[in-house]
Design a protein around this motif. Structure first.
Motif, PDB file in Angstrom:
ATOM      1  N   LEU A   1      34.323  29.318  28.227  1.00  0.00           N
ATOM      2  CA  LEU A   1      35.605  28.864  27.704  1.00  0.00           C
ATOM      3  C   LEU A   1      35.422  28.393  26.271  1.00  0.00           C
ATOM      4  CD1 LEU A   1      36.884  26.624  30.655  1.00  0.00           C
ATOM      5  CD2 LEU A   1      37.156  29.093  30.352  1.00  0.00           C
ATOM      6  N   MET A   2      36.309  28.839  25.416  1.00  0.00           N
ATOM      7  CA  MET A   2      36.434  28.323  24.063  1.00  0.00           C
ATOM      8  C   MET A   2      37.723  27.500  24.047  1.00  0.00           C
ATOM      9  SD  MET A   2      33.854  29.306  22.223  1.00  0.00           S
ATOM     10  CE  MET A   2      34.380  29.235  20.512  1.00  0.00           C
ATOM     11  N   PRO A   3      37.984  26.731  22.999  1.00  0.00           N
ATOM     12  CA  PRO A   3      39.207  25.925  23.012  1.00  0.00           C
ATOM     13  C   PRO A   3      40.487  26.741  23.222  1.00  0.00           C
ATOM     14  CG  PRO A   3      37.735  25.145  21.297  1.00  0.00           C
ATOM     15  CD  PRO A   3      37.130  26.417  21.843  1.00  0.00           C
ATOM     16  N   ASP A   4      40.561  27.957  22.684  1.00  0.00           N
ATOM     17  CA  ASP A   4      41.808  28.722  22.739  1.00  0.00           C
ATOM     18  C   ASP A   4      41.701  30.082  23.428  1.00  0.00           C
ATOM     19  OD1 ASP A   4      40.317  30.040  20.850  1.00  0.00           O
ATOM     20  OD2 ASP A   4      41.877  30.024  19.307  1.00  0.00           O
ATOM     21  N   HIS A   5      40.546  30.409  23.975  1.00  0.00           N
ATOM     22  CA  HIS A   5      40.378  31.665  24.707  1.00  0.00           C
ATOM     23  C   HIS A   5      39.159  31.578  25.610  1.00  0.00           C
ATOM     24  CE1 HIS A   5      37.597  32.426  21.355  1.00  0.00           C
ATOM     25  NE2 HIS A   5      37.031  33.360  22.116  1.00  0.00           N
ATOM     26  N   MET A   6      39.053  32.562  26.497  1.00  0.00           N
ATOM     27  CA  MET A   6      37.891  32.615  27.378  1.00  0.00           C
ATOM     28  C   MET A   6      37.398  34.053  27.480  1.00  0.00           C
ATOM     29  SD  MET A   6      39.547  32.414  31.215  1.00  0.00           S
ATOM     30  CE  MET A   6      40.630  31.044  30.903  1.00  0.00           C
ATOM     31  N   HIS A   7      36.130  34.172  27.800  1.00  0.00           N
ATOM     32  CA  HIS A   7      35.513  35.464  28.091  1.00  0.00           C
ATOM     33  C   HIS A   7      34.855  35.357  29.458  1.00  0.00           C
ATOM     34  CE1 HIS A   7      35.832  36.876  23.951  1.00  0.00           C
ATOM     35  NE2 HIS A   7      35.209  35.784  23.522  1.00  0.00           N
ATOM     36  N   PHE A   8      34.867  36.453  30.210  1.00  0.00           N
ATOM     37  CA  PHE A   8      34.121  36.487  31.458  1.00  0.00           C
ATOM     38  C   PHE A   8      33.870  37.920  31.892  1.00  0.00           C
ATOM     39  CE2 PHE A   8      38.586  35.890  32.658  1.00  0.00           C
ATOM     40  CZ  PHE A   8      38.804  36.962  33.517  1.00  0.00           C
ATOM     41  N   PHE A   9      32.871  38.069  32.730  1.00  0.00           N
ATOM     42  CA  PHE A   9      32.588  39.340  33.388  1.00  0.00           C
ATOM     43  C   PHE A   9      33.151  39.262  34.796  1.00  0.00           C
ATOM     44  CE2 PHE A   9      29.238  39.036  30.213  1.00  0.00           C
ATOM     45  CZ  PHE A   9      29.228  40.310  29.683  1.00  0.00           C
ATOM     46  N   CYS A  10      33.639  40.386  35.299  1.00  0.00           N
ATOM     47  CA  CYS A  10      34.120  40.415  36.674  1.00  0.00           C
ATOM     48  C   CYS A  10      33.938  41.809  37.250  1.00  0.00           C
ATOM     49  CB  CYS A  10      35.579  39.975  36.770  1.00  0.00           C
ATOM     50  SG  CYS A  10      36.752  41.039  35.932  1.00  0.00           S
ATOM     51  N   ALA A  11      34.018  41.886  38.562  1.00  0.00           N
ATOM     52  CA  ALA A  11      33.916  43.159  39.287  1.00  0.00           C
ATOM     53  C   ALA A  11      34.900  43.121  40.444  1.00  0.00           C
ATOM     54  CB  ALA A  11      32.491  43.369  39.798  1.00  0.00           C
ATOM     55  N   SER A  12      35.481  44.257  40.754  1.00  0.00           N
ATOM     56  CA  SER A  12      36.480  44.333  41.807  1.00  0.00           C
ATOM     57  C   SER A  12      35.835  44.285  43.185  1.00  0.00           C
ATOM     58  CB  SER A  12      37.281  45.630  41.683  1.00  0.00           C
ATOM     59  OG  SER A  12      38.202  45.727  42.733  1.00  0.00           O
ATOM     60  N   SER A  13      36.451  43.503  44.068  1.00  0.00           N
ATOM     61  CA  SER A  13      36.038  43.526  45.472  1.00  0.00           C
ATOM     62  C   SER A  13      37.104  44.224  46.315  1.00  0.00           C
ATOM     63  CB  SER A  13      35.797  42.102  45.995  1.00  0.00           C
ATOM     64  OG  SER A  13      37.007  41.381  46.026  1.00  0.00           O
ATOM     65  N   ASP A  14      38.197  44.625  45.678  1.00  0.00           N
ATOM     66  CA  ASP A  14      39.292  45.324  46.361  1.00  0.00           C
ATOM     67  C   ASP A  14      39.951  46.258  45.348  1.00  0.00           C
ATOM     68  OD1 ASP A  14      41.617  46.207  47.586  1.00  0.00           O
ATOM     69  OD2 ASP A  14      42.201  44.234  48.311  1.00  0.00           O
ATOM     70  N   LEU A  15      39.653  47.545  45.427  1.00  0.00           N
ATOM     71  CA  LEU A  15      40.157  48.502  44.450  1.00  0.00           C
ATOM     72  C   LEU A  15      41.673  48.687  44.520  1.00  0.00           C
ATOM     73  CD1 LEU A  15      37.350  51.222  44.595  1.00  0.00           C
ATOM     74  CD2 LEU A  15      37.646  49.361  42.949  1.00  0.00           C
ATOM     75  N   ASN A  16      42.328  48.100  45.520  1.00  0.00           N
ATOM     76  CA  ASN A  16      43.785  48.211  45.625  1.00  0.00           C
ATOM     77  C   ASN A  16      44.523  47.201  44.758  1.00  0.00           C
ATOM     78  OD1 ASN A  16      43.827  50.329  47.574  1.00  0.00           O
ATOM     79  ND2 ASN A  16      43.145  48.828  49.080  1.00  0.00           N
ATOM     80  N   VAL A  17      43.811  46.239  44.187  1.00  0.00           N
ATOM     81  CA  VAL A  17      44.438  45.219  43.345  1.00  0.00           C
ATOM     82  C   VAL A  17      44.009  45.466  41.900  1.00  0.00           C
ATOM     83  CG1 VAL A  17      44.646  42.747  42.875  1.00  0.00           C
ATOM     84  CG2 VAL A  17      44.455  43.555  45.238  1.00  0.00           C
ATOM     85  N   THR A  18      44.989  45.723  41.036  1.00  0.00           N
ATOM     86  CA  THR A  18      44.671  45.994  39.633  1.00  0.00           C
ATOM     87  C   THR A  18      44.197  44.719  38.952  1.00  0.00           C
ATOM     88  OG1 THR A  18      46.887  45.497  38.793  1.00  0.00           O
ATOM     89  CG2 THR A  18      46.466  47.782  39.532  1.00  0.00           C
ATOM     90  N   ILE A  19      43.473  44.912  37.890  1.00  0.00           N
ATOM     91  CA  ILE A  19      42.995  43.760  37.140  1.00  0.00           C
ATOM     92  C   ILE A  19      44.164  42.979  36.545  1.00  0.00           C
ATOM     93  CG2 ILE A  19      42.585  44.958  34.943  1.00  0.00           C
ATOM     94  CD1 ILE A  19      39.932  43.160  34.866  1.00  0.00           C
ATOM     95  N   GLU A  20      45.242  43.678  36.165  1.00  0.00           N
ATOM     96  CA  GLU A  20      46.412  42.994  35.614  1.00  0.00           C
ATOM     97  C   GLU A  20      47.067  42.087  36.657  1.00  0.00           C
ATOM     98  OE1 GLU A  20      45.512  46.483  33.173  1.00  0.00           O
ATOM     99  OE2 GLU A  20      46.018  46.387  35.301  1.00  0.00           O
ATOM    100  N   LYS A  21      47.207  42.587  37.889  1.00  0.00           N
ATOM    101  CA  LYS A  21      47.793  41.749  38.954  1.00  0.00           C
ATOM    102  C   LYS A  21      46.903  40.551  39.247  1.00  0.00           C
ATOM    103  CE  LYS A  21      50.662  44.987  41.401  1.00  0.00           C
ATOM    104  NZ  LYS A  21      51.804  44.593  42.157  1.00  0.00           N
ATOM    105  N   TRP A  22      45.612  40.795  39.288  1.00  0.00           N
ATOM    106  CA  TRP A  22      44.669  39.710  39.562  1.00  0.00           C
ATOM    107  C   TRP A  22      44.714  38.642  38.474  1.00  0.00           C
ATOM    108  CZ3 TRP A  22      40.041  38.599  36.825  1.00  0.00           C
ATOM    109  CH2 TRP A  22      39.269  37.597  37.414  1.00  0.00           C
ATOM    110  N   ILE A  23      44.715  39.052  37.199  1.00  0.00           N
ATOM    111  CA  ILE A  23      44.790  38.087  36.100  1.00  0.00           C
ATOM    112  C   ILE A  23      46.081  37.288  36.207  1.00  0.00           C
ATOM    113  CG2 ILE A  23      45.051  37.842  33.588  1.00  0.00           C
ATOM    114  CD1 ILE A  23      43.051  40.181  33.285  1.00  0.00           C
ATOM    115  N   GLY A  24      47.197  37.976  36.472  1.00  0.00           N
ATOM    116  CA  GLY A  24      48.476  37.289  36.637  1.00  0.00           C
ATOM    117  C   GLY A  24      48.445  36.299  37.789  1.00  0.00           C
TER     118      GLY A  24
END
Length: 160
Positions: free
Chosen positions: A70-93
């Motif tokens: 975490l930075m004060p105004d943004h964050m970075h992270f690595f991730c991997a899907s455990s369910d290919l039926n859920v898009t990354i956009e839905k998950w982030i939301g």
């Protein structure tokens, strides 16, 4: 996106790319950047870190967060899907919504979406990891990454 994209996830891009193209033959690891609304500097607080860790560990588990910073105004992270039926956009939301519901601070909001990039090679992972870990040093917030308290790992996911 070419060579420019290997240094920062959203160079030359005005809106986040939609979807993730999965490879059947390699590790499908994604590097994500999420910013606060208007780049307001509120992320580097213990309550924020604690809530994100709990949400990522127990609630938002269709994508698994690995190393994050975490930075004060943004964050970075690595991730991997455990369910290919859920898009990354839905998950982030989803996790942003859970965070807002739990925190109940209307001033603490995220920009819509997030920028993401699928790691395509074994050399990209350490490049992105080093970029992420050098961020607080580049911004003169600490001299050594060991002194930056706003980082961690939720799940042990490695590029292979």
């Amino acid at each position: 996106m070419g060579d420019n994209f290997s240094i920062h996830p959203h160079v030359g891009r005005k809106t986040p790319a939609k979807g993730v193209h999965f490879s059947p033959t390699t590790t499908n690891m994604i590097w994500v950047t999420v910013c606060t609304t208007n780049r307001e500097p509120w992320l580097t607080q213990h309550i924020v870190l604690e809530h994100l860790e709990v949400i990522w560990l127990h609630e938002a588990t269709t994508w698994l967060v690995s190393d994050y910073l975490l930075m004060p105004d943004h964050m970075h992270f690595f991730c991997a899907s455990s369910d290919l039926n859920v898009t990354i956009e839905k998950w982030i939301g989803f996790w942003k919504s859970r965070f807002s519901t739990e925190i109940k601070n209307p001033a603490w909001r995220f920009q819509s979406g997030g920028f993401h990039h699928r790691i395509r090679s074994g050399t990209e992972y350490p490049e992105k990891w080093n970029y992420m870990m050098q961020n607080p040093i580049r911004k003169n917030l600490v001299d050594r990454i060991e002194d930056w308290p706003w980082k961690g790992r939720i799940h042990d996911i490695r590029w292979e």
